[in-house]
Design an enzyme around this catalytic site. Structure first.
Site, PDB file in Angstrom:
ATOM      1  N   ASN A  57      47.076  50.015  15.754  1.00 22.07           N
ATOM      2  CA  ASN A  57      48.274  49.254  15.393  1.00 22.07           C
ATOM      3  C   ASN A  57      49.021  48.888  16.668  1.00 22.07           C
ATOM      4  O   ASN A  57      48.719  49.392  17.752  1.00 22.07           O
ATOM      5  CB  ASN A  57      49.155  50.041  14.412  1.00 22.07           C
ATOM      6  CG  ASN A  57      49.817  51.249  15.055  1.00 22.07           C
ATOM      7  OD1 ASN A  57      49.324  51.817  16.029  1.00 22.07           O
ATOM      8  ND2 ASN A  57      50.933  51.679  14.486  1.00 22.07           N
ATOM      9  N   HIS A  58      49.998  47.974  16.548  1.00 23.46           N
ATOM     10  CA  HIS A  58      50.575  47.398  17.767  1.00 23.46           C
ATOM     11  C   HIS A  58      52.071  47.181  17.590  1.00 23.46           C
ATOM     12  O   HIS A  58      52.500  46.258  16.906  1.00 23.46           O
ATOM     13  CB  HIS A  58      49.879  46.071  18.046  1.00 23.46           C
ATOM     14  CG  HIS A  58      49.934  45.616  19.472  1.00 23.46           C
ATOM     15  ND1 HIS A  58      50.401  46.409  20.501  1.00 23.46           N
ATOM     16  CD2 HIS A  58      49.566  44.434  20.044  1.00 23.46           C
ATOM     17  CE1 HIS A  58      50.308  45.742  21.636  1.00 23.46           C
ATOM     18  NE2 HIS A  58      49.807  44.544  21.388  1.00 23.46           N
TER      19      HIS A  58
END
Length: 256
Positions: A57-58
């Site tokens: 995820n970012h």
């Protein structure tokens, strides 16, 4: 190797540079741990050999460096081409990172990553495409494509603490902050011979997406932490709307 002769062929593709990738990781870990309390959970879950796609995820600008430095295996991460300018760009290239033009089909980036995977090494990818809430509300199909093409193991990675709630996308956590890197349960993807259909990639993407969302929830329970929420208004980076699987309630906002 015979795998390089499979379509798309990678026998004439140059492997991304590696000479700074492995030697600098211990030094970089030491430097980052002088500023942050970095805790890696579940490193033992990563296969010791064979092709691996780390899919994360970012939420913040530090996610990429954390993946490259703290992943249990050296990672050639797909990195937006805008980062490859000046001294930083030179460093990224020599550290084995792969430039990606997100707004067109980047054949060179695809083949570089396939070269890495077919040699039994690891790549890194952020399926959300851009920094945001980190809730995996959108999911580019690249992770599925690479896994299908190389018969790779996909390893979910969840980041917590890499951006403060309400902080802009380019901000760094405050000094001394706790950064949790949670390695989720790997999932093997059987190789699919050429030609791989759009439907096959779509089905695999949805399966990986569901798995990553479940692992993100498990990481929340493990760490007792949550994500920072959405970016401030106007701070959402433009990102291509093509090749993306989305929740019905999460309309695309990739327009500038």
């Amino acid at each position: 190797m015979s795998s390089h002769l499979e379509l798309p062929r990678t026998d004439t593709v140059r492997h991304p540079r590696r000479y700074l990738l492995e030697p600098l990781r211990p030094v970089a870990r030491w430097i980052l741990r002088r500023r942050y309390d970095v805790v890696v959970h579940g490193a033992e879950r990563v296969p010791a050999s064979g092709p691996v796609v780390f899919a994360a995820n970012h939420t913040g600008v530090i996610d990429g460096p954390l993946l490259a430095i703290f992943a249990p295996r050296p990672v050639h991460a797909l990195t937006k081409i805008e980062m490859f300018s000046g001294r930083l760009g030179t460093f990224l290239l020599h550290a084995g990172q792969v430039p990606l033009d997100r707004f067109q089909t980047d054949v060179a980036a695809v083949r570089s990553c396939l070269r890495v995977l077919r040699e039994g090494r690891a790549i890194g990818i952020f399926p959300e495409g851009r920094r945001g809430s980190g809730e995996l509300e959108r999911f580019h199909r690249g992770a599925a494509y690479f896994a299908l093409a190389a018969g790779a193991t996909v390893v979910p990675v969840s980041f917590f603490g890499t951006r403060e709630p309400g902080a802009p996308s380019g901000s760094l956590p405050p000094r001394g902050a706790r950064l949790d890197v949670v390695v989720g349960q790997p999932v093997g993807v059987p190789a699919q011979a050429w030609p791989r259909t759009r439907e096959q990639v779509e089905v695999t993407s949805r399966s990986l997406w569901e798995h990553m969302r479940a692992e993100l929830d498990a990481a929340r329970r493990l760490t007792g932490r949550d994500l920072p929420g959405p970016l401030p208004p106007g701070d959402l980076e433009r990102d291509p709307a093509t090749g993306v699987v989305r929740l019905p309630e999460a309309p695309d906002t990739g327009a500038p």
